[in-house]
Design a protein around this motif. Structure first.
Motif, PDB file in Angstrom:
ATOM      1  N   LEU A   1      -6.813  -9.603   2.776  1.00 41.08           N
ATOM      2  CA  LEU A   1      -7.808 -10.665   2.602  1.00 41.08           C
ATOM      3  C   LEU A   1      -7.217 -12.036   2.894  1.00 41.08           C
ATOM      4  CD1 LEU A   1      -9.687  -9.470  -0.619  1.00 41.08           C
ATOM      5  CD2 LEU A   1     -10.523  -9.433   1.741  1.00 41.08           C
ATOM      6  N   GLY A   2      -5.952 -12.215   2.571  1.00 42.78           N
ATOM      7  CA  GLY A   2      -5.307 -13.500   2.818  1.00 42.78           C
ATOM      8  C   GLY A   2      -5.048 -13.759   4.293  1.00 42.78           C
ATOM      9  N   SER A   3      -4.947 -12.691   5.086  1.00 42.87           N
ATOM     10  CA  SER A   3      -4.652 -12.883   6.503  1.00 42.87           C
ATOM     11  C   SER A   3      -5.904 -12.922   7.372  1.00 42.87           C
ATOM     12  CB  SER A   3      -3.716 -11.773   6.982  1.00 42.87           C
ATOM     13  OG  SER A   3      -4.375 -10.528   6.896  1.00 42.87           O
ATOM     14  N   ILE A   4      -7.071 -12.842   6.780  1.00 41.34           N
ATOM     15  CA  ILE A   4      -8.309 -12.857   7.568  1.00 41.34           C
ATOM     16  C   ILE A   4      -8.489 -14.189   8.300  1.00 41.34           C
ATOM     17  CG2 ILE A   4     -10.830 -12.931   7.381  1.00 41.34           C
ATOM     18  CD1 ILE A   4     -10.650 -10.692   5.369  1.00 41.34           C
ATOM     19  N   ALA A   5      -8.306 -15.296   7.610  1.00 38.13           N
ATOM     20  CA  ALA A   5      -8.564 -16.605   8.208  1.00 38.13           C
ATOM     21  C   ALA A   5      -7.674 -16.879   9.432  1.00 38.13           C
ATOM     22  CB  ALA A   5      -8.422 -17.699   7.171  1.00 38.13           C
TER      23      ALA A   5
ATOM     24  N   LYS B   1       0.698   3.627  -6.947  1.00 37.43           N
ATOM     25  CA  LYS B   1      -0.209   3.694  -5.801  1.00 37.43           C
ATOM     26  C   LYS B   1      -1.297   2.632  -5.915  1.00 37.43           C
ATOM     27  CE  LYS B   1       0.279   8.619  -4.804  1.00 37.43           C
ATOM     28  NZ  LYS B   1      -0.401   9.926  -4.828  1.00 37.43           N
ATOM     29  N   LYS B   2      -1.867   2.487  -7.110  1.00 39.80           N
ATOM     30  CA  LYS B   2      -2.922   1.489  -7.312  1.00 39.80           C
ATOM     31  C   LYS B   2      -2.382   0.081  -7.090  1.00 39.80           C
ATOM     32  CE  LYS B   2      -5.666   4.267 -10.487  1.00 39.80           C
ATOM     33  NZ  LYS B   2      -6.110   4.442 -11.877  1.00 39.80           N
ATOM     34  N   ALA B   3      -1.169  -0.180  -7.567  1.00 36.20           N
ATOM     35  CA  ALA B   3      -0.578  -1.505  -7.388  1.00 36.20           C
ATOM     36  C   ALA B   3      -0.325  -1.798  -5.905  1.00 36.20           C
ATOM     37  CB  ALA B   3       0.725  -1.605  -8.177  1.00 36.20           C
ATOM     38  N   LEU B   4       0.157  -0.806  -5.163  1.00 32.31           N
ATOM     39  CA  LEU B   4       0.404  -1.007  -3.731  1.00 32.31           C
ATOM     40  C   LEU B   4      -0.895  -1.201  -2.958  1.00 32.31           C
ATOM     41  CD1 LEU B   4       3.279   1.555  -3.054  1.00 32.31           C
ATOM     42  CD2 LEU B   4       3.438  -0.929  -3.205  1.00 32.31           C
ATOM     43  N   ILE B   5      -1.937  -0.458  -3.323  1.00 30.72           N
ATOM     44  CA  ILE B   5      -3.238  -0.638  -2.669  1.00 30.72           C
ATOM     45  C   ILE B   5      -3.779  -2.031  -2.951  1.00 30.72           C
ATOM     46  CG2 ILE B   5      -5.657   0.118  -2.743  1.00 30.72           C
ATOM     47  CD1 ILE B   5      -4.570   2.987  -3.072  1.00 30.72           C
ATOM     48  N   THR B   6      -3.665  -2.480  -4.198  1.00 26.39           N
ATOM     49  CA  THR B   6      -4.125  -3.823  -4.555  1.00 26.39           C
ATOM     50  C   THR B   6      -3.363  -4.882  -3.773  1.00 26.39           C
ATOM     51  OG1 THR B   6      -4.641  -3.017  -6.767  1.00 26.39           O
ATOM     52  CG2 THR B   6      -4.474  -5.401  -6.490  1.00 26.39           C
ATOM     53  N   LEU B   7      -2.051  -4.719  -3.651  1.00 23.62           N
ATOM     54  CA  LEU B   7      -1.231  -5.668  -2.902  1.00 23.62           C
ATOM     55  C   LEU B   7      -1.641  -5.696  -1.428  1.00 23.62           C
ATOM     56  CD1 LEU B   7       1.199  -7.620  -2.970  1.00 23.62           C
ATOM     57  CD2 LEU B   7       2.623  -5.641  -2.418  1.00 23.62           C
ATOM     58  N   ALA B   8      -1.904  -4.526  -0.847  1.00 22.44           N
ATOM     59  CA  ALA B   8      -2.324  -4.466   0.555  1.00 22.44           C
ATOM     60  C   ALA B   8      -3.672  -5.149   0.759  1.00 22.44           C
ATOM     61  CB  ALA B   8      -2.393  -3.014   1.010  1.00 22.44           C
TER      62      ALA B   8
END
Length: 120
Positions: free
Chosen positions: A82-86, A70-77
């Motif tokens: 953050l990468g899609s903000i720009a 769960k922690k890994a999936l949350i981190t990936l999301a």
């Protein structure tokens, strides 16, 4: 029968059990009479039942694994978000605001489902 199991090489087969019958020692021999065989199970040994502490450890480990996933999936999301903000920010500004952008995206989704083609 020697080599009767064709999926396992002869080198790795149990040659004693496959080629020889059971040995009978009338006076018990070294190991004692009847040890290792069971008339009720046909020589099959039952697996030991797991103790409660072992079950608790297994369940604890599985719970830790689920939490780690769960922690890994949350981190990936978060990283993808953050990468899609720009790029999204640029599209939102170009559309004239978040409401207009979301409305346009929803309209595009509905039109693609209905099969309508909209000219830009």
């Amino acid at each position: 029968m020697l080599g009767g199991d064709f999926s396992t090489p002869i080198v790795h087969q149990d040659l004693i059990n496959s080629s020889m019958g059971s040995m009978y020692m009338p006076f018990g021999g070294v190991t004692g009479y009847g040890i290792g065989t069971s008339p009720y199970l046909g020589g099959v040994k039952m697996q030991r039942q797991l103790d409660q502490d072992k079950l608790d450890l297994i369940n604890k480990k599985e719970k830790e694994d689920k939490n780690t996933l769960k922690k890994a999936l949350i981190t990936l999301a978060v990283v993808i978000g953050l990468g899609s903000i720009a790029p999204l920010r640029k599209s939102i500004k170009k559309a004239g605001g978040i409401k207009v952008y979301l409305k346009n995206q929803w309209t595009n989704i509905v039109n693609s489902i209905k099969g309508k083609k909209v000219k830009p």
